[in-house]
Enzyme design. Structure first.
Site: not given
Lengths: 94, 485
Positions: B79, B154, B178
């Site tokens: 990420k 996210s 997330s």
């Protein structure tokens, strides 16, 4: 409960943001709806709840300098303005 | 079957048996990325040359008989809020568009030490603020099950990279769901470890008391493998806990579902939960009962305040953490803009932040400043902190009697892009995931069938430092679910 324009302007100033008129209007409505949602926290009886010692306690490092494996030049390469190995900033006062 | 469709376990086995090389797997992943990225937009950065170099190095280590770990040569996506040295790391924000870290995040260092191939940096909501990956400065990521729908967020890019076989596995971060919610929306496994098990050093902070890094994978077994590789004590993160090492060392083996005590959240099937989601989760719970699990409905009264706690604590911490982006030390600065008049230092701060942050970041920064300002801090922040303690205490009581708690991961399946334009309606989707962050609990989302072609996630949450037990139970439940389909 809607935040007043003055309140939004004051908060934006504190967090160093400039908001357009449209943003002021939109944020004050949106933030007000979030605040009215979280208002219900006041209903919870929290008598006797202490904030110390229940969370993970802080672990402090020794106040001792250690060599940094990253060079000064490398660290500074992301700075927008530098001069002679220093970060250069605008004057504080006009 | 192409190599990029393999699990970690299968890749490791193939590499060990020399049926294929790391370069073969890596190339298949890169081809999959090339083919699909136009539609999916799961990655912000993929540096092919750097990726191939890592794979070749892994292969030459293996040829000499000196692999670094079982993960050696396995392609992992990261990420984009975790620092990778010399890889642009943006956190999905314009303010870090050109930022290139001079160091590796602790987890990245661990992966490099284990020989994993870092394949690219995945798309995410700006500074991990969102549940749809729509707030990314680099455009929305699309759900591979339906390109008109969001992948969740996210960590949407990481979940899609794994679901669409662009990477074998990925790392995400989870502040209020997330990792788990996008895993649920994309039909993959997402695990948020106990708070403090994985170092946050080099993770761009959103809400430090809640943020935790964890794996997104195709199977629970893979999640365990990746977790074992990143869980370690790190003195550079003051909330990193030595208990993590002990936790990872535990081996729960195969857990028998017979007599397992499972608490099912009463509200998990209440209003606001889509019928299809409810049906799939209830069916699984019934199957667990048949396997001999003791399932009881539990009601944690104070949990109805969990979202309110989250939406006070998180913005307050955001407001403070995002103070560092000021246009001076790194990141976007108006000083570089020729056509903007800058009078003084304050102008640099304000104009850089104003142009650098997106709407959701600004909204949370202002909200956080309000909830922690003089006159309101008792009513909002301190009250929320106290309710958080109460939530934690209630969970502790529950886990005296239950092994795990089960609920849907999210009340809905993936929604359409642009469907949730009102921030509060987006926030309400975090209802089942947020409690684990508030109480620091390990929690995993595993696929639980589909509704109208869209994946449903089942969430399994356990007591702090029982990560391995949660994973073992999840593995057993995963087996039950796959038998069901």
């Amino acid at each position: 409960m809607k935040l007043s324009k003055e309140q939004i302007e004051k908060l934006a100033g504190l967090v160093r943001l400039e908001l357009s008129e449209e943003e002021k209007e939109r944020f004050s409505g949106e933030i007000a709806s979030i605040l009215s949602y979280v208002e219900k926290l006041g209903e919870v009886d929290v008598k006797g709840i202490e904030l110390d010692g229940v969370e993970i306690s802080n672990i402090y490092g020794k106040d001792k300098s250690e060599p940094c494996e990253i060079s000064q030049a490398e660290l500074l390469k992301n700075a927008p303005m530098t001069e002679d190995g220093f970060i250069k900033v605008k004057s504080v006062l006009e | 079957m192409k190599l990029n469709e393999f699990t970690i376990k299968e890749v490791v086995k193939g590499l060990e048996e020399k049926r294929f090389s790391s370069l073969d797997v890596t190339k298949d992943c890169l081809n999959s990325i090339k083919k699909q990225e136009k539609d999916l937009n799961a990655f912000i950065t993929v540096t092919e040359e750097l990726v191939l170099k890592q794979a070749k190095e892994s292969d030459s280590r293996r040829a000499k008989g000196g692999t670094l770990s079982t993960l050696d040569g396995v392609p992992v996506a990261i990420k984009d809020n975790m620092a990778v040295k010399d890889f642009p790391t943006t956190a999905g924000s314009k303010i870090l568009e050109d930022f290139v870290p001079s160091y590796d995040a602790f987890v990245v260092q661990k992966l490099k030490e284990s020989g994993a191939v870092i394949i690219g940096k995945t798309n995410m909501d700006e500074f991990a603020m969102g549940s749809s990956t729509e707030s990314s400065h680099f455009g929305s990521t699309k759900n591979p099950h339906d390109l008109e729908r969001v992948p969740g967020g996210s960590s949407g890019g990481s979940a899609v990279a794994v679901a669409a076989d662009e990477a074998i596995c990925a790392l995400g971060s989870d502040t209020g769901g997330s990792i788990r919610q996008p895993a649920s929306f994309c039909g993959v496994v997402g695990f948020k470890p106990t708070y403090g098990a994985v170092s946050r050093n080099g993770l761009f902070a959103m809400a430090s008391s809640l943020d935790q890094i964890g794996p997104i994978t195709k199977t629970v077994e893979d999640a365990e493998i990746l977790f074992e590789n990143i869980c370690d004590y790190d003195k550079k993160d003051s909330t990193s806990n030595e208990k993590g090492i002990e936790t990872v060392g535990k081996n729960n083996g195969n857990i028998d579902l017979k007599n397992l005590k499972v608490g099912v959240l009463k509200d998990g099937f209440g209003d606001g939960v889509e019928d299809g989601v409810k049906k799939n989760v209830v069916e699984t719970v019934e199957r667990l009962k048949k396997e001999g699990a003791i399932v009881e409905e539990i009601d944690i009264e104070v949990l109805k305040y969990a979202l309110a706690v989250y939406y006070v604590l998180m913005p307050v911490e955001v407001s403070s953490n995002l103070g560092r982006y000021d246009g001076i030390k790194y990141g976007y600065s108006v000083e570089k803009e020729k056509d903007i008049e800058i009078k003084n230092l304050l102008d640099v701060y304000s104009k850089s932040r104003t142009k650098g942050f997106g709407a959701e970041a600004k909204r949370r920064i202002i909200l956080g400043a309000y909830a922690s300002s003089a006159g309101y801090i008792d009513q909002y922040y301190l009250q929320a902190k106290k309710v958080a303690v109460k939530i934690r205490q209630e969970f502790d009581k529950i886990f005296e009697n239950y092994d795990v708690i089960i609920s849907p991961t999210a009340p809905t399946t993936a929604f359409k892009l642009g469907e949730k334009s009102d921030p509060l309606s987006m926030y309400l989707g975090d209802i089942f995931t947020v409690p684990a962050n508030i109480a620091g609990l390990p929690s995993i989302s595993i696929p639980c069938g589909k509704v109208d072609g869209l994946p449903v996630g089942l969430q399994i949450t356990g007591q702090r430092w029982e990560d391995k037990k949660v994973l073992s139970i999840a593995r057993a439940i995963e087996k039950v679910i796959s038998g069901q389909e």
